[in-house]
Design a protein around this motif. Structure first.
Motif, PDB file in Angstrom:
ATOM      1  N   VAL A 130      26.886 -45.319 -12.701  1.00 24.62           N
ATOM      2  CA  VAL A 130      26.244 -45.752 -13.943  1.00 24.62           C
ATOM      3  C   VAL A 130      24.730 -45.585 -13.871  1.00 24.62           C
ATOM      4  O   VAL A 130      24.109 -45.042 -14.777  1.00 24.62           O
ATOM      5  N   ALA A 131      24.134 -46.044 -12.778  1.00 23.84           N
ATOM      6  CA  ALA A 131      22.672 -46.085 -12.689  1.00 23.84           C
ATOM      7  C   ALA A 131      22.072 -44.986 -11.819  1.00 23.84           C
ATOM      8  O   ALA A 131      20.860 -44.858 -11.752  1.00 23.84           O
ATOM      9  N   GLY A 132      22.893 -44.227 -11.134  1.00 23.91           N
ATOM     10  CA  GLY A 132      22.367 -43.194 -10.242  1.00 23.91           C
ATOM     11  C   GLY A 132      22.464 -43.656  -8.791  1.00 23.91           C
ATOM     12  O   GLY A 132      22.394 -44.840  -8.489  1.00 23.91           O
ATOM     13  N   LEU A 133      22.627 -42.686  -7.907  1.00 18.46           N
ATOM     14  CA  LEU A 133      22.815 -42.982  -6.487  1.00 18.46           C
ATOM     15  C   LEU A 133      21.471 -43.156  -5.798  1.00 18.46           C
ATOM     16  O   LEU A 133      20.697 -42.225  -5.664  1.00 18.46           O
ATOM     17  N   ALA A 134      21.202 -44.373  -5.363  1.00 22.70           N
ATOM     18  CA  ALA A 134      19.986 -44.689  -4.609  1.00 22.70           C
ATOM     19  C   ALA A 134      20.316 -44.582  -3.118  1.00 22.70           C
ATOM     20  O   ALA A 134      21.479 -44.692  -2.725  1.00 22.70           O
ATOM     21  N   PRO A 135      19.306 -44.384  -2.279  1.00 22.85           N
ATOM     22  CA  PRO A 135      19.568 -44.324  -0.830  1.00 22.85           C
ATOM     23  C   PRO A 135      20.254 -45.590  -0.299  1.00 22.85           C
ATOM     24  O   PRO A 135      21.106 -45.503   0.575  1.00 22.85           O
ATOM     25  N   THR A 136      19.910 -46.745  -0.833  1.00 26.16           N
ATOM     26  CA  THR A 136      20.558 -47.979  -0.374  1.00 26.16           C
ATOM     27  C   THR A 136      22.034 -48.005  -0.771  1.00 26.16           C
ATOM     28  O   THR A 136      22.868 -48.487  -0.014  1.00 26.16           O
ATOM     29  N   SER A 137      22.345 -47.469  -1.949  1.00 27.89           N
ATOM     30  CA  SER A 137      23.745 -47.403  -2.374  1.00 27.89           C
ATOM     31  C   SER A 137      24.539 -46.483  -1.453  1.00 27.89           C
ATOM     32  O   SER A 137      25.674 -46.781  -1.095  1.00 27.89           O
ATOM     33  N   LEU A 138      23.937 -45.382  -1.066  1.00 24.11           N
ATOM     34  CA  LEU A 138      24.603 -44.458  -0.153  1.00 24.11           C
ATOM     35  C   LEU A 138      24.849 -45.129   1.199  1.00 24.11           C
ATOM     36  O   LEU A 138      25.924 -44.993   1.783  1.00 24.11           O
ATOM     37  N   LEU A 139      23.878 -45.879   1.684  1.00 20.93           N
ATOM     38  CA  LEU A 139      24.033 -46.596   2.945  1.00 20.93           C
ATOM     39  C   LEU A 139      25.171 -47.618   2.847  1.00 20.93           C
ATOM     40  O   LEU A 139      26.012 -47.711   3.748  1.00 20.93           O
ATOM     41  N   VAL A 140      25.223 -48.364   1.763  1.00 22.44           N
ATOM     42  CA  VAL A 140      26.283 -49.361   1.580  1.00 22.44           C
ATOM     43  C   VAL A 140      27.644 -48.667   1.525  1.00 22.44           C
ATOM     44  O   VAL A 140      28.610 -49.141   2.133  1.00 22.44           O
ATOM     45  N   LEU A 141      27.742 -47.546   0.835  1.00 24.71           N
ATOM     46  CA  LEU A 141      29.012 -46.820   0.762  1.00 24.71           C
ATOM     47  C   LEU A 141      29.458 -46.338   2.141  1.00 24.71           C
ATOM     48  O   LEU A 141      30.631 -46.451   2.497  1.00 24.71           O
ATOM     49  N   VAL A 142      28.535 -45.804   2.924  1.00 26.41           N
ATOM     50  CA  VAL A 142      28.873 -45.338   4.274  1.00 26.41           C
ATOM     51  C   VAL A 142      29.341 -46.511   5.136  1.00 26.41           C
ATOM     52  O   VAL A 142      30.326 -46.402   5.879  1.00 26.41           O
ATOM     53  N   LEU A 143      28.653 -47.641   5.047  1.00 24.44           N
ATOM     54  CA  LEU A 143      29.053 -48.823   5.820  1.00 24.44           C
ATOM     55  C   LEU A 143      30.418 -49.351   5.367  1.00 24.44           C
ATOM     56  O   LEU A 143      31.226 -49.792   6.198  1.00 24.44           O
ATOM     57  N   CYS A 144      30.695 -49.302   4.083  1.00 18.75           N
ATOM     58  CA  CYS A 144      32.003 -49.741   3.585  1.00 18.75           C
ATOM     59  C   CYS A 144      33.118 -48.834   4.099  1.00 18.75           C
ATOM     60  O   CYS A 144      34.185 -49.317   4.514  1.00 18.75           O
ATOM     61  N   VAL A 145      32.882 -47.535   4.090  1.00 18.34           N
ATOM     62  CA  VAL A 145      33.883 -46.594   4.615  1.00 18.34           C
ATOM     63  C   VAL A 145      34.102 -46.838   6.107  1.00 18.34           C
ATOM     64  O   VAL A 145      35.241 -46.860   6.587  1.00 18.34           O
ATOM     65  N   ALA A 146      33.025 -47.063   6.852  1.00 18.07           N
ATOM     66  CA  ALA A 146      33.152 -47.337   8.286  1.00 18.07           C
ATOM     67  C   ALA A 146      33.931 -48.630   8.525  1.00 18.07           C
ATOM     68  O   ALA A 146      34.795 -48.690   9.413  1.00 18.07           O
ATOM     69  N   ALA A 147      33.654 -49.654   7.735  1.00 18.87           N
ATOM     70  CA  ALA A 147      34.353 -50.935   7.903  1.00 18.87           C
ATOM     71  C   ALA A 147      35.841 -50.785   7.604  1.00 18.87           C
ATOM     72  O   ALA A 147      36.686 -51.212   8.398  1.00 18.87           O
TER      73      ALA A 147
END
Length: 159
Positions: free
Chosen positions: A121-138
């Motif tokens: 919705v709002a665009g991919l920010a670097p922090t959003s990318l980091l959270v997504l990577v951490l969620c996938v790892a978890a």
């Protein structure tokens, strides 16, 4: 010598008395990291609430202030809920609690979906990318067979 051939017995992925498997260490570390970061972010946002709303208003001129206040409040609530549950799941998983694995999966999947929708919705920010990577790892480490064996389901028996 046993009458049962050793090849017919299933191998226990986590032998009793062994140390924490690598997949559990990753799960505990990632959930703990995500939880603490989200709680800190929510705490700092709460402490500087008016400043955050003012900066958001400056970045989005023309948006009604009540909507911006509500957006910051929703972000705060998400941070406290996901951060608290992530930290709790990391603590419980390190203590071999089955509920902690399920809680961690709920946090990883839920936070990942919320972050992905927000990014679309709002665009991919670097922090959003980091959270997504951490969620996938978890989630990946939580669904590993060694993690499932580490945190058994059902009631614990006193030994």
């Amino acid at each position: 010598m046993s009458a049962t051939p050793s090849s017919s017995r299933p191998a226990d992925p986590v032998p009793e008395g062994s140390g924490m498997p690598a997949s559990v260490k990753v799960s505990v570390g990632v959930l703990g990291l995500v939880g603490v970061l989200l709680l800190l972010n929510a705490l700092f946002t709460a402490l500087a609430f008016d400043t955050v709303v003012d900066r958001l208003a400056a970045a989005q001129p023309g948006s009604p202030r009540p909507e911006l206040v509500q957006a910051v409040q929703v972000t705060l609530a998400q941070g406290f809920v996901f951060g608290g549950l992530g930290t709790l799941a990391a603590w419980g998983l390190a203590r071999r609690r089955g509920w902690a694995r399920l809680t961690g999966l709920a946090v990883g999947i839920g936070l990942g979906v919320v972050t992905l929708v927000g990014a679309l919705v709002a665009g991919l920010a670097p922090t959003s990318l980091l959270v997504l990577v951490l969620c996938v790892a978890a989630v990946t480490s939580l669904v590993a067979p060694t993690t499932a064996a580490w945190a058994p389901r059902g009631p614990r028996t006193a030994a």
